[in-house]
Design an enzyme around this catalytic site. Structure first.
Site, mmCIF file in Angstrom:
data_model
loop_
_atom_site.group_PDB
_atom_site.id
_atom_site.type_symbol
_atom_site.label_atom_id
_atom_site.label_comp_id
_atom_site.label_asym_id
_atom_site.label_seq_id
_atom_site.Cartn_x
_atom_site.Cartn_y
_atom_site.Cartn_z
ATOM 1 N N SER A 82 0.819 -1.219 0.000
ATOM 2 C CA SER A 82 0.000 0.000 0.000
ATOM 3 C C SER A 82 0.847 1.262 0.000
ATOM 4 C CB SER A 82 -0.873 0.006 1.263
ATOM 5 O OG SER A 82 -1.423 1.268 1.462
ATOM 6 N N GLU A 84 0.209 3.592 1.772
ATOM 7 C CA GLU A 84 0.285 4.018 3.182
ATOM 8 C C GLU A 84 1.673 3.722 3.774
ATOM 9 O OE1 GLU A 84 -2.159 5.532 5.466
ATOM 10 O OE2 GLU A 84 -2.745 6.156 3.469
ATOM 11 N N TYR A 106 -1.751 0.369 10.598
ATOM 12 C CA TYR A 106 -2.042 -0.265 9.305
ATOM 13 C C TYR A 106 -0.825 -0.168 8.378
ATOM 14 C CZ TYR A 106 -3.788 -0.739 4.540
ATOM 15 O OH TYR A 106 -3.942 -1.115 3.235
HETATM 16 N N1 GDD Z 1 -12.378 7.661 5.850
HETATM 17 C C1 GDD Z 1 -12.452 8.986 5.950
HETATM 18 N N2 GDD Z 1 -13.576 9.569 6.464
HETATM 19 N N3 GDD Z 1 -11.383 9.735 5.561
HETATM 20 C C2 GDD Z 1 -11.485 11.081 5.648
HETATM 21 C C3 GDD Z 1 -12.637 11.719 6.133
HETATM 22 C C4 GDD Z 1 -13.734 10.936 6.568
HETATM 23 O O1 GDD Z 1 -14.765 11.435 7.024
HETATM 24 N N4 GDD Z 1 -12.411 13.070 6.064
HETATM 25 C C5 GDD Z 1 -11.198 13.259 5.559
HETATM 26 N N5 GDD Z 1 -10.612 12.064 5.306
HETATM 27 C C6 GDD Z 1 -9.257 11.865 4.791
HETATM 28 C C7 GDD Z 1 -8.422 10.931 5.667
HETATM 29 O O2 GDD Z 1 -7.912 11.657 6.797
HETATM 30 C C8 GDD Z 1 -7.338 10.503 4.685
HETATM 31 O O3 GDD Z 1 -6.278 11.435 4.665
HETATM 32 C C9 GDD Z 1 -8.059 10.539 3.319
HETATM 33 O O4 GDD Z 1 -9.313 11.213 3.537
HETATM 34 C C10 GDD Z 1 -8.328 9.171 2.704
HETATM 35 O O5 GDD Z 1 -8.902 8.319 3.688
HETATM 36 P P1 GDD Z 1 -9.531 6.872 3.325
HETATM 37 O O6 GDD Z 1 -10.482 6.986 2.202
HETATM 38 O O7 GDD Z 1 -10.030 6.291 4.607
HETATM 39 O O8 GDD Z 1 -8.301 6.036 2.747
HETATM 40 P P2 GDD Z 1 -6.753 5.933 3.190
HETATM 41 O O9 GDD Z 1 -5.961 6.799 2.269
HETATM 42 O O10 GDD Z 1 -6.586 6.123 4.649
HETATM 43 O O11 GDD Z 1 -6.432 4.392 2.894
HETATM 44 C C11 GDD Z 1 -6.927 3.720 1.735
HETATM 45 O O12 GDD Z 1 -5.984 3.686 0.701
HETATM 46 C C12 GDD Z 1 -4.793 2.969 0.992
HETATM 47 C C13 GDD Z 1 -3.846 3.081 -0.184
HETATM 48 O O13 GDD Z 1 -4.276 2.396 -1.273
HETATM 49 C C14 GDD Z 1 -7.317 2.305 2.193
HETATM 50 O O14 GDD Z 1 -7.975 1.642 1.143
HETATM 51 C C15 GDD Z 1 -6.093 1.516 2.567
HETATM 52 O O15 GDD Z 1 -6.461 0.187 2.901
HETATM 53 C C16 GDD Z 1 -5.138 1.526 1.362
HETATM 54 O O16 GDD Z 1 -3.972 0.829 1.654
#
Ligand code: GDD
Length: 288
Positions: A82, A84, A106
């Site tokens: 990832s 991440e 994670y």
């Molecule tokens: N979930 C979420 N909810 N994220 C928010 C929100 C909210 O209300 N508001 C802002 N965000 C911001 C988070 O702080 C983060 O910086 C960004 O939106 C993306 O969050 P997510 O969609 O939860 O995904 P992620 O980037 O943390 O992780 C995803 O992508 C990775 C890379 O491919 C996941 O799918 C991971 O499992 C994956 O590895």
């Protein structure tokens, strides 16, 4: 999420916490390729359940690799690494040689999974590849992730079912692509003569705010009338900016992202509107 293809699948059960179940599966089904997409994959949950996240997302990879080594080392293996793992990025854009700096349990667990994949490749000569995938989304994304949370909420607001959308950090930037494109890259990795590690990304970054702007605009609404910033959705440690450099995937796999950010956002909003309208029709009371 598999409902649309379920009649073409045979679903069998295994558990990354239970190595015997994995060995049994490999013995019974003799796969030629194994794609490990399983994980506790929601970043906020990894802060509240760090040990479980490590058991599944990190050690689970070792259990699966070790089962492959024991049962049939000719099986080709794909590990879902990832973006991440880059976390508090030390270089922009991120490539296969960028040093890692994970920012969540994670991310730390995924980093272990990444290195154990490389270690098994080098120690036991397994055809084990690792795809460092940047965020990949689709209308089938879980509602806990920000893209689907936004698209689903936009559809609800448009249809008069809701009024506001509460989000955390609007300034976070991600390299968002379409999951349908990214799955092709995974498959291509296992068709190569030699296993390797690849960054899979679009090479563009956008903020959560931009995602909101396009999503609301697509249905004729102004995001600023509906989005409320809520401290509850901020993270103890944030990944502020991710942007991948997919040059190696292009030169070695012939892969590139086909779907633009704009197309992705619109596809997700349209998907949620269609789904909610379908529900509304199903739930309509029968006319007398
Ligand atoms: N979930 C979420 N909810 N994220 C928010 C929100 C909210 O209300 N508001 C802002 N965000 C911001 C988070 O702080 C983060 O910086 C960004 O939106 C993306 O969050 P997510 O969609 O939860 O995904 P992620 O980037 O943390 O992780 C995803 O992508 C990775 C890379 O491919 C996941 O799918 C991971 O499992 C994956 O590895």
């Amino acid at each position: 999420r598999l409902a649309h293809i379920q009649d073409r699948l045979e679903i069998v059960h295994g558990d990354l916490l239970d190595q015997d179940s994995l060995i049994e599966l490999l013995r019974e089904w003799h796969p030629q390729e194994v794609y490990n997409l399983a994980a506790q994959s929601f970043v906020p949950t990894s802060f509240s359940q760090p040990v479980l996240t490590g058991e599944v997302t990190a050690l689970g990879v070792t259990r699966l690799l070790d089962a492959i080594r024991m049962v049939d080392p000719a099986i080709r293996f794909y590990q879902a690494s990832s973006s991440e793992m880059f976390g508090k990025v030390v270089e922009v854009p991120q490539t296969e040689s960028t040093p890692f700096y994970p920012r969540s349990p994670y991310g730390v667990a995924k980093l272990y999974g990444h290195w154990i994949t490389i270690n098994y490749r080098e120690s036991y000569d397994l055809h084990a590849s690792s795809g460092m995938l940047f965020n990949h989304e689709s209308p089938r994304r879980g509602l806990e992730f920000v893209t689907r949370k936004i698209s689903h909420s936009v559809a609800r607001i448009k249809l008069g079912l809701d009024r506001e959308l509460r989000l955390g950090n609007l300034e976070a930037q991600r390299d968002w692509g379409f999951a349908g494109d990214y799955v092709k890259a995974m498959w291509l990795m296992l068709q190569q003569d030699a296993p390797d590690d690849y960054v899979v990304a679009t090479g563009e970054t956008h903020s959560v705010r931009e995602f909101c702007e396009i999503a609301f605009d697509h249905v004729g609404l102004d995001w600023q009338d509906h989005v409320v910033v809520d401290e509850r959705f901020f993270r103890p440690a944030e990944v502020d900016l991710l942007i991948g450099d997919p040059k190696k995937a292009l030169s070695q796999l012939g892969w590139k992202a086909e779907t633009s950010f704009d197309q992705l956002v619109r596809m997700m909003v349209d998907g949620d509107i269609t789904e909610l309208e379908g529900d509304a029709i199903v739930n309509q009371p029968e006319s007398p």
